[in-house]
Design an enzyme around this catalytic site. Structure first.
Site, PDB file in Angstrom:
ATOM      1  N   PHE A   6       0.854  -1.193   0.000  1.00 29.84           N
ATOM      2  CA  PHE A   6       0.000   0.000   0.000  1.00 29.84           C
ATOM      3  C   PHE A   6       0.883   1.233   0.000  1.00 29.84           C
ATOM      4  O   PHE A   6       1.731   1.412   0.872  1.00 29.84           O
ATOM      5  CB  PHE A   6      -0.931   0.014   1.213  1.00 29.84           C
ATOM      6  CG  PHE A   6      -1.838   1.212   1.230  1.00 29.84           C
ATOM      7  CD1 PHE A   6      -2.867   1.328   0.309  1.00 29.84           C
ATOM      8  CD2 PHE A   6      -1.668   2.219   2.156  1.00 29.84           C
ATOM      9  CE1 PHE A   6      -3.708   2.435   0.306  1.00 29.84           C
ATOM     10  CE2 PHE A   6      -2.501   3.337   2.174  1.00 29.84           C
ATOM     11  CZ  PHE A   6      -3.523   3.437   1.243  1.00 29.84           C
ATOM     12  N   TYR A   8       1.090   5.494  -0.141  1.00 35.17           N
ATOM     13  CA  TYR A   8       0.323   6.707   0.173  1.00 35.17           C
ATOM     14  C   TYR A   8       1.160   7.965   0.001  1.00 35.17           C
ATOM     15  O   TYR A   8       0.648   9.078   0.101  1.00 35.17           O
ATOM     16  CB  TYR A   8      -0.216   6.640   1.611  1.00 35.17           C
ATOM     17  CG  TYR A   8       0.862   6.405   2.635  1.00 35.17           C
ATOM     18  CD1 TYR A   8       1.564   7.458   3.202  1.00 35.17           C
ATOM     19  CD2 TYR A   8       1.210   5.112   3.021  1.00 35.17           C
ATOM     20  CE1 TYR A   8       2.574   7.235   4.129  1.00 35.17           C
ATOM     21  CE2 TYR A   8       2.206   4.877   3.948  1.00 35.17           C
ATOM     22  CZ  TYR A   8       2.882   5.941   4.501  1.00 35.17           C
ATOM     23  OH  TYR A   8       3.883   5.719   5.403  1.00 35.17           O
ATOM     24  N   GLY A   9       2.462   7.822  -0.246  1.00 37.94           N
ATOM     25  CA  GLY A   9       3.374   8.955  -0.417  1.00 37.94           C
ATOM     26  C   GLY A   9       4.297   8.691  -1.593  1.00 37.94           C
ATOM     27  O   GLY A   9       3.843   8.420  -2.702  1.00 37.94           O
ATOM     28  N   SER A  10       5.595   8.713  -1.343  1.00 29.78           N
ATOM     29  CA  SER A  10       6.574   8.587  -2.434  1.00 29.78           C
ATOM     30  C   SER A  10       6.534   7.237  -3.135  1.00 29.78           C
ATOM     31  O   SER A  10       6.942   7.139  -4.290  1.00 29.78           O
ATOM     32  CB  SER A  10       7.987   8.865  -1.929  1.00 29.78           C
ATOM     33  OG  SER A  10       8.374   7.899  -0.969  1.00 29.78           O
ATOM     34  N   GLU A  84      12.385   1.977   3.815  1.00 27.00           N
ATOM     35  CA  GLU A  84      11.374   2.504   4.734  1.00 27.00           C
ATOM     36  C   GLU A  84      11.751   2.380   6.208  1.00 27.00           C
ATOM     37  O   GLU A  84      11.287   3.178   7.021  1.00 27.00           O
ATOM     38  CB  GLU A  84      10.034   1.808   4.490  1.00 27.00           C
ATOM     39  CG  GLU A  84       9.495   1.966   3.075  1.00 27.00           C
ATOM     40  CD  GLU A  84       9.187   3.408   2.688  1.00 27.00           C
ATOM     41  OE1 GLU A  84       8.737   4.182   3.551  1.00 27.00           O
ATOM     42  OE2 GLU A  84       9.414   3.763   1.513  1.00 27.00           O
TER      43      GLU A  84
END
Length: 188
Positions: A6, A8-10, A84
């Site tokens: 999933f 949601y940003g980069s 991450e």
């Protein structure tokens, strides 16, 4: 079982892994916000920037993109973890997300560790803009991260009003700085 991620940003605009399938997706119980200090990718330990993270929020949901990984899933997870989990501010979780066609899949999802010192929820949008306009890290300027994310969200129909406001305000701050730095010095 397929590996889904999933984003949601980069990860939306720079997943850095081969994609077999992608879909708009919704994750319940979390909100996207600039609630994490960035000391590696978009800032430094001396001058932290801000990056997006998923923060738990009752009744909230976050719209993003779910990617089904193509190729070596173990290698993909290893690369994602190196990217991450660089400072342990994110926690790797497995969340159920709903795809645009209403399928539900379990996806690896990186969420903020609220107990980590990099967690910084509660900053006003103006405070966020001031930080993002100035910070720079190993992957480039913080404003570039903001602009890329806001632009790509708009392109896929997931405009985020806070990110759009920040993008405009950071642009103004950068323009003001350019004008200030470009003004000739007064001579006596």
């Amino acid at each position: 079982m397929a590996l889904w991620v999933f984003a949601y940003g980069s990860l939306i605009w720079n997943p850095e892994f081969d994609v077999a399938e992608q879909s708009l997706a919704r994750l319940g119980g979390f909100a996207r916000s600039f609630c994490m200090r960035s000391i590696h990718h978009r800032g430094s330990e001396e001058d932290p920037g801000l990056v997006l993270a998923l923060d738990t929020s009752e009744g909230a949901s976050c719209d993003g993109v779910a990617f089904r990984v193509a190729g070596d899933e173990a290698a993909c997870l290893e690369a994602l973890r190196a990217r991450e989990l660089i400072s342990s501010a994110y926690v790797e979780t497995w969340q159920h997300v709903t795809l645009q066609d209403n399928r539900r899949v379990q996806a690896v999802t990186y969420v903020i560790n609220r107990d980590h010192w990099q967690y910084c929820a509660g900053l006003s949008l103006e405070e966020q803009a001031q930080i993002i306009a100035e910070a720079h890290g190993g992957r480039g300027p913080n404003w570039e991260y903001l602009n890329n994310t806001a632009q790509h969200l708009r392109e896929i129909g997931l405009s985020d009003s806070d990110l759009n406001w920040l993008e405009q305000r950071v642009g103004e701050l950068r323009a003001e700085k350019t004008l200030t730095l470009g003004e000739p010095r007064a001579t006596n």
